[in-house]
Design a protein around this motif. Structure first.
Motif, PDB file in Angstrom:
ATOM      1  N   MET A   1       0.841  -1.200   0.000  1.00  0.00           N
ATOM      2  CA  MET A   1       0.000   0.000   0.000  1.00  0.00           C
ATOM      3  C   MET A   1       0.875   1.249   0.000  1.00  0.00           C
ATOM      4  SD  MET A   1      -2.708   1.338   2.895  1.00  0.00           S
ATOM      5  CE  MET A   1      -1.374   1.836   4.011  1.00  0.00           C
ATOM      6  N   THR A   2       0.583   2.164  -0.919  1.00  0.00           N
ATOM      7  CA  THR A   2       1.288   3.443  -0.952  1.00  0.00           C
ATOM      8  C   THR A   2       0.672   4.385   0.070  1.00  0.00           C
ATOM      9  OG1 THR A   2       1.773   3.172  -3.298  1.00  0.00           O
ATOM     10  CG2 THR A   2       1.980   5.390  -2.380  1.00  0.00           C
ATOM     11  N   LEU A   3       1.512   5.007   0.856  1.00  0.00           N
ATOM     12  CA  LEU A   3       1.043   5.911   1.901  1.00  0.00           C
ATOM     13  C   LEU A   3       1.228   7.354   1.453  1.00  0.00           C
ATOM     14  CD1 LEU A   3      -0.155   5.239   4.671  1.00  0.00           C
ATOM     15  CD2 LEU A   3       2.116   5.594   5.659  1.00  0.00           C
ATOM     16  N   TYR A   4       0.201   8.151   1.668  1.00  0.00           N
ATOM     17  CA  TYR A   4       0.247   9.578   1.354  1.00  0.00           C
ATOM     18  C   TYR A   4      -0.080  10.385   2.607  1.00  0.00           C
ATOM     19  CZ  TYR A   4      -0.276   7.917  -3.490  1.00  0.00           C
ATOM     20  OH  TYR A   4      -0.120   7.285  -4.693  1.00  0.00           O
ATOM     21  N   SER A   5       0.169  11.687   2.548  1.00  0.00           N
ATOM     22  CA  SER A   5      -0.319  12.589   3.588  1.00  0.00           C
ATOM     23  C   SER A   5      -1.375  13.487   2.968  1.00  0.00           C
ATOM     24  CB  SER A   5       0.819  13.426   4.179  1.00  0.00           C
ATOM     25  OG  SER A   5       1.321  14.345   3.238  1.00  0.00           O
ATOM     26  N   LYS A   6      -2.453  13.709   3.709  1.00  0.00           N
ATOM     27  CA  LYS A   6      -3.580  14.482   3.175  1.00  0.00           C
ATOM     28  C   LYS A   6      -4.022  15.528   4.187  1.00  0.00           C
ATOM     29  CE  LYS A   6      -7.847  13.832   0.575  1.00  0.00           C
ATOM     30  NZ  LYS A   6      -7.250  14.448  -0.628  1.00  0.00           N
ATOM     31  N   ILE A   7      -4.369  16.714   3.707  1.00  0.00           N
ATOM     32  CA  ILE A   7      -4.895  17.775   4.570  1.00  0.00           C
ATOM     33  C   ILE A   7      -6.327  17.436   4.938  1.00  0.00           C
ATOM     34  CG2 ILE A   7      -5.456  20.229   4.761  1.00  0.00           C
ATOM     35  CD1 ILE A   7      -3.302  20.758   2.600  1.00  0.00           C
ATOM     36  N   ILE A   8      -6.586  17.277   6.243  1.00  0.00           N
ATOM     37  CA  ILE A   8      -7.943  16.949   6.684  1.00  0.00           C
ATOM     38  C   ILE A   8      -8.543  18.041   7.566  1.00  0.00           C
ATOM     39  CG2 ILE A   8      -7.524  14.470   6.488  1.00  0.00           C
ATOM     40  CD1 ILE A   8      -7.399  14.391   9.579  1.00  0.00           C
ATOM     41  N   GLY A   9      -7.770  19.081   7.845  1.00  0.00           N
ATOM     42  CA  GLY A   9      -8.291  20.184   8.642  1.00  0.00           C
ATOM     43  C   GLY A   9      -7.441  21.417   8.484  1.00  0.00           C
ATOM     44  N   THR A  10      -8.081  22.583   8.504  1.00  0.00           N
ATOM     45  CA  THR A  10      -7.358  23.862   8.437  1.00  0.00           C
ATOM     46  C   THR A  10      -7.901  24.791   9.525  1.00  0.00           C
ATOM     47  OG1 THR A  10      -8.894  24.969   6.896  1.00  0.00           O
ATOM     48  CG2 THR A  10      -7.133  23.624   5.931  1.00  0.00           C
ATOM     49  N   GLY A  11      -7.065  25.715   9.946  1.00  0.00           N
ATOM     50  CA  GLY A  11      -7.491  26.691  10.945  1.00  0.00           C
ATOM     51  C   GLY A  11      -6.604  27.919  10.892  1.00  0.00           C
ATOM     52  N   SER A  12      -7.107  29.038  11.387  1.00  0.00           N
ATOM     53  CA  SER A  12      -6.304  30.263  11.411  1.00  0.00           C
ATOM     54  C   SER A  12      -6.769  31.152  12.554  1.00  0.00           C
ATOM     55  CB  SER A  12      -6.401  31.019  10.081  1.00  0.00           C
ATOM     56  OG  SER A  12      -7.732  31.410   9.808  1.00  0.00           O
ATOM     57  N   TYR A  13      -5.904  32.094  12.894  1.00  0.00           N
ATOM     58  CA  TYR A  13      -6.233  33.036  13.962  1.00  0.00           C
ATOM     59  C   TYR A  13      -5.513  34.348  13.716  1.00  0.00           C
ATOM     60  CZ  TYR A  13      -6.472  35.355  18.468  1.00  0.00           C
ATOM     61  OH  TYR A  13      -6.678  36.272  19.454  1.00  0.00           O
ATOM     62  N   LEU A  14      -6.242  35.446  13.877  1.00  0.00           N
ATOM     63  CA  LEU A  14      -5.679  36.790  13.806  1.00  0.00           C
ATOM     64  C   LEU A  14      -5.949  37.505  15.125  1.00  0.00           C
ATOM     65  CD1 LEU A  14      -6.953  37.726  10.259  1.00  0.00           C
ATOM     66  CD2 LEU A  14      -4.541  37.530  10.891  1.00  0.00           C
TER      67      LEU A  14
END
Length: 328
Positions: A1-14
């Protein structure tokens, strides 16, 4: 099985404190330094930025962004087994303990997960994502919290109108998770230390006191010239690694430093302006935080959709530059 990394969440703060160009112009005028909203906008595209309160540190901004990314990902802090944090304004002199460790503490994590800071200035987030991606693909880590956080207002010389009007404070974060589905498609990093003097904070600590200057120094024309020459090239390098072409990019998210650099990069890649995410007008240059901040804005307002291709790229002091091509 080929393993990847995937974006599953984003967040930001100002930070809550919003500083307009007129606010800065009034502050500088009291010192006899002339500037204006028109002068700042025409040279950078920046209309406003946010400054942290005196008691706020990079870790505080990072924690707020991280909590939002974790919430979107549906994970708890102890589900994270690595934190990679990019910052040029760490919580402590000497950069230790690392700001990543402070974030781990403030998130209440008790699982003894790894935590490390990455320093590549405005390219820091791209470097951090590349590092996290490599760990996940190697099977070493499963869920990685990647953060860019800065309080650049602390290192600005408000007697220098050419730099103090450009930067702001903020934080952005993503959760990268191991996946059988392709996410991060390609990364490419570069550095050229021969240009280390064109963007720096040329000071050090000696005997408990600052030796040299603790303020940011930038040779604007030199940085501009180098940035526009490398951003197109590194984007094509990432595309080539993924066997893709620029017309397959749905969204370009460049480091939010200067609208002229950003527009030049998009034009060289053959991308229309409407395919570029722009937040520099309201956030200023938030260094390592700028790309994840812009990413989170575009994800939450619905522009970026599942399955679309995103090109993230940045340049920074060092001189460093890099690109990450991802399928969201």
């Amino acid at each position: 099985m080929t393993l990847y990394s995937k974006i599953i969440g984003t967040g930001s703060y100002l930070p809550e404190k919003r500083v307009t160009n007129q606010d800065l112009a009034d502050q500088l005028a009291a010192k006899g330094i002339e500037t204006s909203d028109e002068w700042i906008v025409s040279r950078s595209g920046i209309s406003a930025r946010h400054f942290a309160e005196p008691e706020q540190k990079s870790s505080d901004l990072a924690v707020n962004a991280a909590k939002k990314a974790l919430e979107m990902a549906g994970l708890e802090p102890n589900d994270i087994d690595l934190i990679v944090l990019a910052s040029s304004t760490p919580d402590f002199f000497g950069s230790f303990p690392s700001t990543a460790c402070i974030v781990q503490k403030k998130l209440g994590m008790t699982n003894n997960s790894a935590a490390v800071d990455v320093q590549a200035v405005c390219s820091g987030f791209v470097y951090a994502v590349s590092t996290a991606d490599a760990f996940i693909r190697a099977g070493v880590h499963k869920n990685v919290l990647v953060i860019g956080a800065e309080v650049f207002s602390r290192i600005l010389n408000f007697d220098d109108r050419t730099t103090c009007v450009l930067f702001g404070d903020g934080a952005g974060a993503i959760v990268l998770s191991a996946s059988e589905e392709p996410g991060i498609l390609a990364t490419k990093l570069h550095a050229d230390g021969r240009h280390s003097d064109i963007l720096s904070v040329p000071g050090s600590v000696d005997g408990g006191a600052v030796a040299g200057s603790a303020f940011l120094y930038m040779d604007g024309p030199a940085v501009f010239k180098l940035a526009v020459s490398v951003l197109e090239k590194v984007a094509h390098e990432a595309l080539d690694k993924a066997n893709m072409t620029s017309d397959q990019i749905d969204w370009l998210i460049p480091h939010q430093a200067n609208i002229r650099i950003m527009n030049s990069t998009a034009k060289k890649l053959g991308l229309p302006a409407e395919k570029m995410v722009v937040t520099v007008d309201q956030h200023g240059n938030t260094s390592a935080a700028s790309i994840p901040l812009a990413l989170d804005v575009a994800v939450r307002d619905g522009r970026i959709k599942k399955g679309q291709h995103i090109m993230m790229e940045g340049v920074g002091g060092g001189f460093t530059w890099g690109a990450v091509l991802a399928r969201f």
